[in-house]
Structures are given as structure tokens and as C-alpha cells.
Enzyme design. Structure first.
Site, PDB file in Angstrom:
ATOM      1  N   TRP A 240      -3.123   3.116  -5.662  1.00  0.00           N
ATOM      2  CA  TRP A 240      -4.425   3.653  -6.123  1.00  0.00           C
ATOM      3  C   TRP A 240      -4.335   4.272  -7.517  1.00  0.00           C
ATOM      4  CZ3 TRP A 240      -2.593   6.537  -1.543  1.00  0.00           C
ATOM      5  CH2 TRP A 240      -2.630   5.734  -0.394  1.00  0.00           C
ATOM      6  N   GLY A 241      -3.304   3.908  -8.277  1.00  0.00           N
ATOM      7  CA  GLY A 241      -3.192   4.405  -9.650  1.00  0.00           C
ATOM      8  C   GLY A 241      -2.717   5.841  -9.762  1.00  0.00           C
TER       9      GLY A 241
ATOM     10  N   ASP B  93     -10.229   3.375  -3.185  1.00  0.00           N
ATOM     11  CA  ASP B  93     -10.893   2.250  -2.510  1.00  0.00           C
ATOM     12  C   ASP B  93     -12.359   2.090  -2.906  1.00  0.00           C
ATOM     13  OD1 ASP B  93      -8.494   2.168  -1.239  1.00  0.00           O
ATOM     14  OD2 ASP B  93      -9.321   2.094   0.783  1.00  0.00           O
TER      15      ASP B  93
ATOM     16  N   ASP C 154       0.825  -1.211   0.000  1.00  0.00           N
ATOM     17  CA  ASP C 154       0.000   0.000   0.000  1.00  0.00           C
ATOM     18  C   ASP C 154       0.868   1.274   0.000  1.00  0.00           C
ATOM     19  OD1 ASP C 154      -2.425   1.307   0.058  1.00  0.00           O
ATOM     20  OD2 ASP C 154      -3.177   0.240   1.807  1.00  0.00           O
TER      21      ASP C 154
END
Ligand code: GLA
Length: 374
Positions: free
Chosen positions: A163-164, A185, A126
Site C-alpha cells: 500500500w505504499g 485499497d 500483500d
């Protein structure tokens, strides 16, 4: 480690959040087998954020929260392996994880060693609490973990999750990642599913064999319960979600509590034709054959020459976008037609030129199309 098919599995976050335990995870591994999900192809049991002790141990190693995991992570990993499944764990490129447990920033090599010793097969990585001064070069830190995993002596699938952002689609593959999260998310609402789906068009050229875009964990079967439950989705909306994810080569990582999942959702998750499309060995990029972003027709060429075709409707009224054979290079002169099989109903339709069938609001008609000689 590289895997040429999108991973299939279960992850703890959507339903349990940081409220996880050894008991939940081992019971979920049991349920993976008992429900037939393992037989259908789902193999990873992934513990997301919240498994860690609040501080590293005296040797600077990550350690498990002993109240949640009294036997330790290695014992849980062994249990999962004994079931014939694979084991996944979570860490973060930042100083702390998103739920504020210790992150792997500057500990990449030592943490990769720990994961290898624990028998980890999949690492979700993450991006929270990443130092501002390093943000411009965040790829260096994904590359560092990617290299640490590649050299740790055990094949560990690297599932990157920033998250791109920071143009991840262009560089994440260089880190050794097999999947890269392409979205923020998900929560268990139609609006969330729709916004993820509508954001995919421009990044599809970066998706495909060896580095799949990850549209986030599924909410199918959550029915509004659990950590990201919110309102829940209808059966039609869940079918649209999993059809879209499957067609986009996304990992299909179940977020529901599979110990208590309803029969309909289970059948949806196990649909054989759907999983064959998702797991197609060619792993080619999907493309859009119409330009209507809110009711797109997405197509993917499969390894055996069939097409997977999804007519999606993200609006609130019925839509009808035609499937036009010339869009597939099938002009009359080539002497071919297409037989479509509806993935959800099994119905078959012969298409000689143009085919149009109404798509319910929030719905999908998903087909496998076989090209035949006239
Ligand atoms: C981020 C990720 C989620 C989940 C949580 C855990 O928000 O995008 O998928 O892993 O962190 O804290």
C-alpha cells in the site's frame, strides 16, 4: 521477472472478495476471450485472497480450498493457459493474509516453488499480519520473496502490495518487484478514485520502466455491485479513473465481473488509443504542467515523441486549465505546433500557442499530442 509494460488483466478481489471459485475463474477466462478484452491486450487472470485452505498441508505447503477449487489450482492455471492467457495468484508477506488465510512469512522459498509448479505467471504479494518486530525491516521480506521468485525456475511477475507505506517507492524496486501498490485499497466511489489520484504527485519520480506504481484494481464497470461496490461511479468518473491510471503507467487490472459487463464499460476498457498510451514502450514518468492539484494537467512524453496529456478535473464545477506550448519547450522560435487528438471522442485540435477547453466536473479531456513543423 521483469516486464517493461504495465500488466493488463483481471483480478477477483473488487467484485468477488474471498467468495471465489473454480467456476467463476474459468468462466472469467472464457469471458476475457469472448468480450474481446484478450484481443485488446488484457492477459492476466489473477485470483486474489481466499483461494487457500485455512491451514497448510502436511508438507507445509499452501493448498487450495477444495470446496472452492475442487480440481486444484494447477488445473485452473492450465485452463487459463489453454485460453492463451496468463495466470496470477495471491499471497502475503505476513503470517496470515488480509482475509486471514495462511501467509508466506518464513515460507517464501517453498511457496515460490509451489507457485512455479502450479504454472503461476504473476504473484500479488500483500502485507497484512506482518510481525510488528520485523516492521522496521519489512523490505527484507519483500526481497526474500523477490529472490525466491527470481530463482524458482519460472518467470513470475512480482506485484508487490504494501500500500505504499514505509517509503515503498524508494526500496520496492530492489526486491525485484515489477509493480508496487502506491495506495490503500480502492472502493467503487468517486471519493476513493479522487483520493488515490491526488496522492500521486510526489511519488511519480519513482515510477517508470521496470517498476510501475500500481494505483490498485480498476472499478470501471462495477456500477456499485460486488465486494467493494459501495455507491458506484458515473460514466464520466469511470472515464476519468481509467484515463488517470493509464497516464500514470499503472497496471490496468479490471475488477468488474466481465462475464456480465455493460457494453459502455467494455468499450471504455478496450479504447485503443488509451491502451497505447498506457503500454507505451518508453514507460517514462508523467509530470504536471500546472500546479493546481485539484485540476491537474498531467503529461507524459511517449516513445515516438508525441505527448499524452490529461486535463483532469477533480472538483465539482467545470474547470479550464490551458495547455501552453511553452510548457513543452515549444516556444514560438522553434517553429512547431501541436495537433491534439481527443482519446475519447477522436476530435482533433490544432494548438499554436494556448489551448483551453472546458473539463466537466469529475471529468477528463485526454489527448495524444503530435508535434508538427509549421
Ligand atoms: C488487501 C489488499 C487488497 C486485497 C485484500 C485481500 O487489502 O490491499 O487489494 O488483496 O487485501 O484480502
Amino acid at each position: 521477472m521483469i516486464q517493461y509494460k504495465p500488466p493488463l488483466g483481471w483480478n477477483s478481489w473488487n467484485f468477488f472478495g474471498a467468495n471465489i471459485s473454480e467456476k467463476t475463474v474459468t468462466e472469467t477466462a472464457d469471458a476475457m476471450v469472448a468480450t474481446g478484452l484478450k484481443a485488446a491486450g488484457y492477459e492476466y487472470i489473477i485470483i486474489d485472497d481466499g483461494w487457500q485452505a485455512m491451514q497448510r498441508d502436511g508438507n507445509g505447503r499452501l493448498a487450495a480450498d477444495r470446496a472452492k477449487f475442487p480440481s486444484g489450482i494447477k488445473a485452473v492455471s492450465d485452463y487459463v493457459h489453454e485460453k492463451g492467457l496468463k495466470f496470477g495468484l495471491y499471497s502475503c508477506a505476513g503470517l496470515r493474509t488480509c482475509a486471514n488465510y495462511p501467509g508466506s512469512y518464513d515460507y517464501e522459498y517453498v511457496d515460490a516453488e509451489t507457485f512455479s509448479e502450479w504454472g503461476v505467471d504473476y504473484l500479488k504479494y500483500d502485507f497484512c499480519h506482518f510481525p510488528v518486530y520485523d516492521h522496521e525491516q519489512c523490505w527484507l521480506f519483500f526481497r526474500r520473496m523477490g529472490a525466491a521468485l527470481a530463482g524458482c525456475g519460472r518467470p513470475i511477475l512480482f506485484a508487490a502490495c504494501n500500500w505504499g507505506i514505509n517509503g515503498a517507492e524508494k526500496w520496492m524496486k530492489t526486491s525485484g518487484a515489477t509493480t508496487w501498490r502506491s495506495t490503500l485499497d480502492i472502493v467503487d466511489t468517486w471519493e476513493s478514485v479522487k483520493s488515490i489520484a491526488l496522492a500521486q504527485e510526489d511519488i511519480q519520480p519513482y515510477n517508470g520502466l521496470g517498476c510501475f506504481n500500481d494505483l490498485d484494481m480498476l472499478t470501471v464497470g462495477m456500477n456499485g455491485c460486488g465486494n467493494v461496490g459501495v455507491t458506484g461511479c458515473t460514466e464520466t468518473e469511470y472515464r476519468t479513473q481509467i484515463s488517470f491510471w493509464a497516464l500514470m503507467n499503472s497496471p490496468l487490472i479490471i475488477g468488474a465481473d466481465i462475464r456480465n459487463i455493460d457494453f459502455g464499460s467494455l468499450q471504455m476498457l478496450k479504447n485503443r488509443m488509451l491502451l497505447e498510451i498506457n503500454q507505451d514502450p518508453a514507460g517514462r514518468q508523467p509530470f504536471m504542467t500546472n500546479r493546481h492539484s485539484e485540476h491537474p494537467v498531467w503529461t507524459r512524453l511517449l516513445d515516438n515523441g508525441d505527448y499524452a496529456i490529461g486535463c483532469f478535473n477533480f472538483t465539482d464545477s467545470p474547470s479550464c486549465d490551458p495547455i501552453l506550448l511553452p510548457d513543452y519547450g515549444l516556444a514560438k522560435a522553434c517553429g512547431r505546433y501541436m495537433v491534439l487528438t481527443d482519446v475519447w471522442t477522436g476530435e482533433k485540435f490544432e494548438v499554436r500557442d494556448v489551448f483551453c477547453r472546458s473539463v466537466a466536473p469529475h471529468g477528463v479531456n485526454l489527448y495524444r499530442g503530435e508535434i508538427k513543423n509549421v
